[in-house]
Design a protein around this motif. Structure first.
Motif, short mmCIF file in Angstrom:
data_model
loop_
_atom_site.label_atom_id
_atom_site.label_comp_id
_atom_site.label_asym_id
_atom_site.label_seq_id
_atom_site.Cartn_x
_atom_site.Cartn_y
_atom_site.Cartn_z
N HIS A 1 0.83 -1.22 0.00
CA HIS A 1 0.00 0.00 0.00
C HIS A 1 0.86 1.26 0.00
CE1 HIS A 1 -3.46 2.56 0.94
NE2 HIS A 1 -2.70 3.13 1.85
N PHE A 2 1.95 1.23 0.75
CA PHE A 2 2.80 2.41 0.88
C PHE A 2 3.97 2.44 -0.11
CE2 PHE A 2 0.94 2.12 5.19
CZ PHE A 2 0.40 3.40 5.27
N LEU A 3 4.39 1.26 -0.61
CA LEU A 3 5.63 1.20 -1.39
C LEU A 3 5.44 0.91 -2.87
CD1 LEU A 3 7.87 -0.79 1.13
CD2 LEU A 3 7.82 1.68 0.75
N VAL A 4 4.33 0.28 -3.27
CA VAL A 4 4.13 -0.12 -4.65
C VAL A 4 2.98 0.67 -5.28
CG1 VAL A 4 3.64 -2.04 -6.20
CG2 VAL A 4 4.97 -2.44 -4.12
N PRO A 5 3.25 1.43 -6.33
CA PRO A 5 2.18 2.19 -7.00
C PRO A 5 1.10 1.26 -7.54
CG PRO A 5 4.35 2.96 -7.71
CD PRO A 5 4.58 1.71 -6.91
N GLY A 6 -0.15 1.61 -7.31
CA GLY A 6 -1.27 0.83 -7.81
C GLY A 6 -1.72 -0.29 -6.90
N GLU A 7 -0.94 -0.60 -5.87
CA GLU A 7 -1.31 -1.68 -4.93
C GLU A 7 -2.00 -1.07 -3.72
OE1 GLU A 7 -1.00 -4.95 -5.15
OE2 GLU A 7 0.10 -5.08 -7.04
#
Length: 304
Positions: A120-126
């Motif tokens: 949620h915080f580190l991967v765009p779109g997740e």
């Protein structure tokens, strides 16, 4: 907008569940003659050799460390080798000496719960949405039903508390490894997999030799178990893991952890003539329900 997962990623995911699910049985066989760190060193070393030969024959080679991008890829490979292979393999191999195997299985199902906030915080779109959270919790409930509450009972070992922490630590390592794999710069996936396993071998081999010494020749059965562990759950699985994470994301990849207890039980019934536990049917329904709910949610996003 989230990219479609695709049928091939579902096939790869189910294949990984089958391959890794069988590995528990082979690890038990190998532990009859070898120490846990020696098993880890053997499987990652064999896996690294296989992938290194393949990338050389294909003319791909390892990532070029001389460029800025290559240095970033090698940094990711080192981190993947540590978080996806060397450390979790070692923690689980040691931890399962002191805790019930059911508890270790439950710990692997915790991986998606670790991945969710990290992605949620580190991967765009997740993004962490309500329906995604529900799909993971449904699958996790199926794992708990399969393992049963007896998995959390003490077995009287002085190292049990520390071993439980080790198993949970392995789950956290896998979650970090999935995030790192997704964030790695674009590169050839075979080359990245070979670099990651080579890094893991360099990390774990000295500790195995220092702490457990040079192993004696194991029995044919244990040797066959090591060959399986090195070729399928390590070499082949490393390639499939990287492909799935890069194509579909770490949250999708984490769904594989719901399959592992199911495959472990099925292998025990078919190959070891174990009695089929009655809660297996309920757990299968919950686990498949979680998978289908997650798939339905993704299709809805793509359609918008």
């Amino acid at each position: 907008m989230t990219a479609p997962v695709g049928m091939m990623n579902w096939v790869k995911l189910l294949s990984l569940g089958l391959i890794w699910g069988a590995s528990f049985m082979f690890i038990s066989v190998a532990l009859r003659d070898l120490g846990p760190l020696t098993i880890v060193a053997g499987r990652v070393g064999l896996g690294a050799i296989v992938l290194l030969v393949i990338v050389q024959l294909k003319g791909i080679g390892l990532p070029d460390w001389r460029s800025n991008t290559g240095q970033r890829v090698w940094a990711a490979a080192l981190a993947m080798g540590f978080f996806s292979s060397a450390m979790p393999f070692a923690l689980l191999s040691w931890g399962q000496k002191y805790v019930a195997s059911g508890f270790a299985g439950v710990c692997m199902a915790v991986v998606p719960l670790f991945v969710l906030p990290l992605a949620h915080f580190l991967v765009p779109g997740e993004r962490l949405t309500l329906q995604r959270g529900i799909s993971f919790l449904v699958g996790f409930a199926g794992v708990v039903v399969l393992i049963g509450l007896d998995a959390f009972k003490l077995i009287g070992s002085d190292f049990e508390a520390l071993a439980r922490v080790a198993c949970l630590g392995a789950a956290l390592c896998y979650a970090f490894g999935a995030i790192i794999t997704r964030l790695c710069p674009k590169t050839d996936m075979l080359s990245l997999s070979a670099a990651a396993l080579l890094s893991a071998t360099v990390m774990i081999l000295p500790f195995a030799l220092i702490l457990e010494g040079v192993p004696q020749m194991p029995s044919a059965l244990s040797l066959a178990a090591i060959l399986y562990l090195g070729l399928l759950p390590t070499a082949l699985a490393q390639v499939l893991l990287v492909q799935v994470i890069r194509d579909a994301g770490p949250s999708f990849m984490s769904l594989v952890n719901y399959q592992l207890p199911v495959w472990s039980v099925l292998f025990g019934v078919v190959l070891l003539n174990e009695i089929l536990p009655p809660q297996l049917y309920v757990s299968l329904a919950l686990i498949l329900g979680g998978l289908l709910l997650s798939k339905k949610r993704r299709r809805a996003i793509v359609a918008t």
